[in-house]
Design a protein around this motif. Structure first.
Motif, PDB file in Angstrom:
ATOM      1  N   LEU A  10      49.630  38.166  42.707  1.00  0.00           N
ATOM      2  CA  LEU A  10      48.886  38.176  41.331  1.00  0.00           C
ATOM      3  C   LEU A  10      49.119  39.357  41.412  1.00  0.00           C
ATOM      4  CD1 LEU A  10      45.654  37.105  41.510  1.00  0.00           C
ATOM      5  CD2 LEU A  10      46.838  35.893  41.353  1.00  0.00           C
ATOM      6  N   THR A  11      49.130  39.858  39.616  1.00  0.00           N
ATOM      7  CA  THR A  11      49.390  41.401  39.101  1.00  0.00           C
ATOM      8  C   THR A  11      48.365  41.575  38.867  1.00  0.00           C
ATOM      9  OG1 THR A  11      51.961  41.209  38.243  1.00  0.00           O
ATOM     10  CG2 THR A  11      50.602  42.740  37.514  1.00  0.00           C
ATOM     11  N   ARG A  12      47.411  42.490  38.791  1.00  0.00           N
ATOM     12  CA  ARG A  12      45.836  43.235  38.665  1.00  0.00           C
ATOM     13  C   ARG A  12      45.652  44.463  37.570  1.00  0.00           C
ATOM     14  NH1 ARG A  12      42.858  39.203  36.976  1.00  0.00           N
ATOM     15  NH2 ARG A  12      45.213  39.391  36.449  1.00  0.00           N
ATOM     16  N   ARG A  13      45.197  44.536  36.574  1.00  0.00           N
ATOM     17  CA  ARG A  13      45.327  46.447  36.387  1.00  0.00           C
ATOM     18  C   ARG A  13      43.765  46.869  36.484  1.00  0.00           C
ATOM     19  NH1 ARG A  13      48.504  46.498  31.241  1.00  0.00           N
ATOM     20  NH2 ARG A  13      49.799  44.239  31.717  1.00  0.00           N
ATOM     21  N   VAL A  19      38.647  36.753  42.644  1.00  0.00           N
ATOM     22  CA  VAL A  19      37.608  36.275  43.089  1.00  0.00           C
ATOM     23  C   VAL A  19      38.411  35.277  44.206  1.00  0.00           C
ATOM     24  CG1 VAL A  19      35.292  34.735  42.800  1.00  0.00           C
ATOM     25  CG2 VAL A  19      35.713  35.799  40.899  1.00  0.00           C
ATOM     26  N   ILE A  20      37.045  35.126  45.431  1.00  0.00           N
ATOM     27  CA  ILE A  20      38.075  34.378  46.467  1.00  0.00           C
ATOM     28  C   ILE A  20      36.331  33.763  46.797  1.00  0.00           C
ATOM     29  CG2 ILE A  20      38.560  34.218  48.508  1.00  0.00           C
ATOM     30  CD1 ILE A  20      39.943  37.749  47.952  1.00  0.00           C
ATOM     31  N   ILE A  24      33.124  35.938  47.514  1.00  0.00           N
ATOM     32  CA  ILE A  24      34.444  37.260  47.965  1.00  0.00           C
ATOM     33  C   ILE A  24      34.780  37.191  45.997  1.00  0.00           C
ATOM     34  CG2 ILE A  24      35.958  38.158  49.494  1.00  0.00           C
ATOM     35  CD1 ILE A  24      35.527  36.334  51.317  1.00  0.00           C
ATOM     36  N   VAL A  25      34.973  39.604  46.327  1.00  0.00           N
ATOM     37  CA  VAL A  25      35.729  39.634  44.744  1.00  0.00           C
ATOM     38  C   VAL A  25      35.463  40.504  45.466  1.00  0.00           C
ATOM     39  CG1 VAL A  25      34.811  40.726  42.419  1.00  0.00           C
ATOM     40  CG2 VAL A  25      33.756  39.228  43.269  1.00  0.00           C
ATOM     41  N   VAL A  26      37.490  41.475  44.568  1.00  0.00           N
ATOM     42  CA  VAL A  26      38.544  41.664  44.866  1.00  0.00           C
ATOM     43  C   VAL A  26      38.262  42.542  43.455  1.00  0.00           C
ATOM     44  CG1 VAL A  26      40.448  42.879  46.130  1.00  0.00           C
ATOM     45  CG2 VAL A  26      39.078  41.291  46.963  1.00  0.00           C
ATOM     46  N   THR A  27      37.830  43.684  43.304  1.00  0.00           N
ATOM     47  CA  THR A  27      37.733  44.446  42.307  1.00  0.00           C
ATOM     48  C   THR A  27      39.376  46.089  42.435  1.00  0.00           C
ATOM     49  OG1 THR A  27      36.001  44.199  41.429  1.00  0.00           O
ATOM     50  CG2 THR A  27      37.247  46.015  40.098  1.00  0.00           C
ATOM     51  N   VAL A  28      39.560  46.254  41.499  1.00  0.00           N
ATOM     52  CA  VAL A  28      40.989  46.839  41.331  1.00  0.00           C
ATOM     53  C   VAL A  28      40.290  48.399  40.597  1.00  0.00           C
ATOM     54  CG1 VAL A  28      43.064  47.987  40.093  1.00  0.00           C
ATOM     55  CG2 VAL A  28      42.917  45.334  40.981  1.00  0.00           C
ATOM     56  N   VAL A  29      40.147  48.765  41.504  1.00  0.00           N
ATOM     57  CA  VAL A  29      39.288  50.832  41.317  1.00  0.00           C
ATOM     58  C   VAL A  29      40.294  51.890  40.855  1.00  0.00           C
ATOM     59  CG1 VAL A  29      37.726  52.114  41.800  1.00  0.00           C
ATOM     60  CG2 VAL A  29      37.089  49.758  42.738  1.00  0.00           C
TER      61      VAL A  29
END
Length: 71
Positions: A10-13, A19-20, A24-29
């Motif tokens: 995935l590409t994220r900014r 969301v897994i 479970i949530v992974v955030t690009v900080v």
């Protein structure tokens, strides 16, 4: 029978999330140069480790137990 494993790329900014499952949530900080900082929200019973702590020198997974189970 075990489920097949695959890769999802995935590409994220900054500020975007992945969301897994349901909890479970992974955030690009932050992203700076080639460093990406991630925030991970997960239940306390989910073990979250960096990849280099899970692999041995031969690239094979090692079993890692939570502290209260290895007694």
């Amino acid at each position: 029978m075990t489920a097949a494993k695959g890769n999802l790329i995935l590409t994220r900014r900054n500020g975007q999330r992945i969301v897994i499952g349901e909890d479970i949530v992974v955030t690009v900080v932050n992203i700076r140069n080639d460093i990406v900082k991630l925030g991970i929200e997960a239940p306390r019973d989910v073990l979250v480790l960096r990849g280099e702590l899970v692999k041995d020198g031969h690239g094979e997974d090692q079993r890692i137990l939570p502290a209260d189970e290895d007694k």
